[in-house]
Design an enzyme around this catalytic site. Structure first.
Site, mmCIF file in Angstrom:
data_model
loop_
_atom_site.group_PDB
_atom_site.id
_atom_site.type_symbol
_atom_site.label_atom_id
_atom_site.label_comp_id
_atom_site.label_asym_id
_atom_site.label_seq_id
_atom_site.Cartn_x
_atom_site.Cartn_y
_atom_site.Cartn_z
ATOM 1 N N SER A 1 10.374 17.349 -18.651
ATOM 2 C CA SER A 1 10.410 16.944 -20.064
ATOM 3 C C SER A 1 9.486 15.729 -20.199
ATOM 4 O O SER A 1 9.035 15.172 -19.192
ATOM 5 C CB SER A 1 11.862 16.583 -20.400
ATOM 6 O OG SER A 1 11.976 15.578 -21.362
ATOM 7 N N TYR B 1 20.182 12.672 -19.489
ATOM 8 C CA TYR B 1 19.139 13.699 -19.578
ATOM 9 C C TYR B 1 17.828 13.171 -18.999
ATOM 10 O O TYR B 1 17.179 13.829 -18.175
ATOM 11 C CB TYR B 1 18.962 14.093 -21.048
ATOM 12 C CG TYR B 1 17.927 15.172 -21.297
ATOM 13 C CD1 TYR B 1 18.258 16.513 -21.157
ATOM 14 C CD2 TYR B 1 16.625 14.854 -21.692
ATOM 15 C CE1 TYR B 1 17.319 17.507 -21.397
ATOM 16 C CE2 TYR B 1 15.683 15.835 -21.922
ATOM 17 C CZ TYR B 1 16.033 17.164 -21.781
ATOM 18 O OH TYR B 1 15.095 18.151 -22.011
HETATM 19 P P1 NDP Z 1 17.958 26.143 -25.047
HETATM 20 O O1 NDP Z 1 19.227 25.452 -25.394
HETATM 21 O O2 NDP Z 1 17.344 27.084 -26.002
HETATM 22 O O3 NDP Z 1 18.097 26.899 -23.662
HETATM 23 C C1 NDP Z 1 18.788 26.364 -22.594
HETATM 24 C C2 NDP Z 1 19.053 27.503 -21.632
HETATM 25 O O4 NDP Z 1 19.747 26.982 -20.512
HETATM 26 C C3 NDP Z 1 19.906 28.576 -22.256
HETATM 27 O O5 NDP Z 1 19.246 29.800 -22.063
HETATM 28 C C4 NDP Z 1 21.211 28.510 -21.479
HETATM 29 O O6 NDP Z 1 21.721 29.801 -21.223
HETATM 30 C C5 NDP Z 1 20.767 27.894 -20.178
HETATM 31 N N1 NDP Z 1 21.842 27.173 -19.506
HETATM 32 C C6 NDP Z 1 22.437 26.013 -19.892
HETATM 33 N N2 NDP Z 1 23.381 25.669 -19.014
HETATM 34 C C7 NDP Z 1 23.386 26.628 -18.048
HETATM 35 C C8 NDP Z 1 24.131 26.822 -16.871
HETATM 36 N N3 NDP Z 1 25.103 25.979 -16.474
HETATM 37 N N4 NDP Z 1 23.848 27.914 -16.100
HETATM 38 C C9 NDP Z 1 22.870 28.784 -16.469
HETATM 39 N N5 NDP Z 1 22.144 28.653 -17.586
HETATM 40 C C10 NDP Z 1 22.402 27.587 -18.366
HETATM 41 O O7 NDP Z 1 16.950 24.976 -24.684
HETATM 42 P P2 NDP Z 1 15.384 24.937 -24.428
HETATM 43 O O8 NDP Z 1 14.815 26.288 -24.325
HETATM 44 O O9 NDP Z 1 14.833 23.971 -25.369
HETATM 45 O O10 NDP Z 1 15.392 24.238 -22.982
HETATM 46 C C11 NDP Z 1 14.955 24.863 -21.802
HETATM 47 C C12 NDP Z 1 14.552 23.778 -20.831
HETATM 48 O O11 NDP Z 1 13.459 23.050 -21.377
HETATM 49 C C13 NDP Z 1 15.652 22.768 -20.528
HETATM 50 O O12 NDP Z 1 15.605 22.406 -19.175
HETATM 51 C C14 NDP Z 1 15.265 21.595 -21.405
HETATM 52 O O13 NDP Z 1 15.755 20.387 -20.911
HETATM 53 C C15 NDP Z 1 13.758 21.672 -21.350
HETATM 54 N N6 NDP Z 1 13.076 20.978 -22.426
HETATM 55 C C16 NDP Z 1 13.196 21.357 -23.738
HETATM 56 C C17 NDP Z 1 12.515 20.669 -24.728
HETATM 57 C C18 NDP Z 1 12.558 21.046 -26.175
HETATM 58 O O14 NDP Z 1 11.975 20.339 -27.015
HETATM 59 N N7 NDP Z 1 13.206 22.137 -26.560
HETATM 60 C C19 NDP Z 1 11.679 19.516 -24.411
HETATM 61 C C20 NDP Z 1 11.621 19.206 -23.001
HETATM 62 C C21 NDP Z 1 12.297 19.918 -22.062
HETATM 63 P P3 NDP Z 1 23.197 30.231 -21.771
HETATM 64 O O15 NDP Z 1 23.139 30.091 -23.270
HETATM 65 O O16 NDP Z 1 23.331 31.635 -21.302
HETATM 66 O O17 NDP Z 1 24.136 29.284 -21.140
#
Ligand code: NDP
Length: 262
Positions: A146, A159
């Site tokens: 991030s 985070y």
């Molecule tokens: P979302 O909330 O859309 O997606 C997060 C994903 O993580 C979901 O698909 C969820 O699946 C999965 N997840 C969460 N907890 C678990 C767990 N314990 N086990 C397995 N799967 C899990 O977020 P983003 O797409 O935005 O984020 C994806 C990544 O990108 C993250 O690491 C986030 O920190 C990073 N990021 C995002 C930014 C943004 O602006 N959006 C900026 C910088 C980094 P399920 O629903 O099935 O649990």
């Protein structure tokens, strides 16, 4: 000459590949022909993403009910993939959560939830695929950091720690496993339009407009912005790249590093 960007014959596992950035990444890998394993907790979202991979990209795909905070779920998930496809070439550690508040208000459990998902979970997944990748003689690991891998964020201390940690982990694993031909790199997203950032916009009024103004490219990122970058880092085309990070941020971090009036 064979296409060094091709992922045909490879098997890629994307944690949290059922939505947001993870789904964009899975699409990029599928676009280049990889078999896709979508690993998430929400079965319905996972099943829908698997159907989409198969129908849009004509690749093999399977869903895994997978919790990165649960060691036995990780181990049994990896065994299922090996039973079905016999290999794992690419691991994308994308699953992530955030809890936003001022640092003085976090409970120890909230700290653990964020760190266990974003950092420890990613480490455990790396450990779980290591024997297979070593035996295969090659592997690619892509971690998702991030902007907080580079900068602090006052309302997201756990985070930010987890994301600085995942960058540090990338550097260290790249060193540890280089001679095993296992490449470990990190993608640092800027502000991306996903369910996670929808909640950020709810918690932080004015964030939507601020990001548009402040990002040199002038827009929020989309999950599809990760397709090409992930495909590159997963492919033979990046075979001399390890322990590196790649910002996908529309210039956000560069803006921070400069005095700019444009
Ligand atoms: P979302 O909330 O859309 O997606 C997060 C994903 O993580 C979901 O698909 C969820 O699946 C999965 N997840 C969460 N907890 C678990 C767990 N314990 N086990 C397995 N799967 C899990 O977020 P983003 O797409 O935005 O984020 C994806 C990544 O990108 C993250 O690491 C986030 O920190 C990073 N990021 C995002 C930014 C943004 O602006 N959006 C900026 C910088 C980094 P399920 O629903 O099935 O649990």
């Amino acid at each position: 000459m064979t296409d060094p960007f091709s992922l045909k014959g490879k098997v890629s596992l994307v944690t949290g590949g059922n939505g947001g950035i993870g789904k964009g990444i899975a699409e990029g890998l599928a676009m280049k022909g990889s078999t896709i394993v979508v690993a998430g907790r929400d079965r319905e979202k996972t099943a829908a993403a698997v159907d989409e991979m198969r129908s849009r990209f004509k690749v093999k795909a399977m869903g895994l009910s997978f919790d990165v905070c649960d060691t036995s779920s990780i181990e049994s998930g990896i065994q299922k993939v090996l039973k079905r496809y016999g290999r794992i070439d690419v691991l994308v550690n994308n699953a992530g959560v955030n809890i936003r508040k001022m640092p003085q208000h976090y409970s120890p459990e909230e700290w653990d939830t964020v760190m266990d998902t974003n950092l420890k979970g990613a480490f455990l997944c790396c450990q779980a695929v290591y024997p297979t990748m070593k035996e295969q003689g090659k592997g690619k690991i892509i971690n998702i950091g991030s902007m907080t891998s580079l900068f602090g964020l006052g309302k997201a201390v756990p985070y930010a720690c987890s994301k600085m940690g995942i960058l540090s982990m990338t550097y260290s694993l790249a060193l540890a496993w280089a001679r095993d031909n296992i490449y470990v790199n990190c993608i640092l997203p800027g502000w991306i339009d996903t369910p996670l950032s929808v909640s950020a916009r709810r918690d932080l009024p004015g964030l939507g407009e601020f990001v548009e103004e402040r990002t040199p490219i002038g827009r929020w990122g989309q999950p599809t912005d990760f397709m090409g970058v992930a495909a590159f880092l997963a492919s033979d085309a990046s075979d001399f790249v390890t322990g590196e990070y790649l910002r996908v941020d529309g210039g956000w971090a560069q803006h921070t590093n400069t005095v700019s009036f444009t």
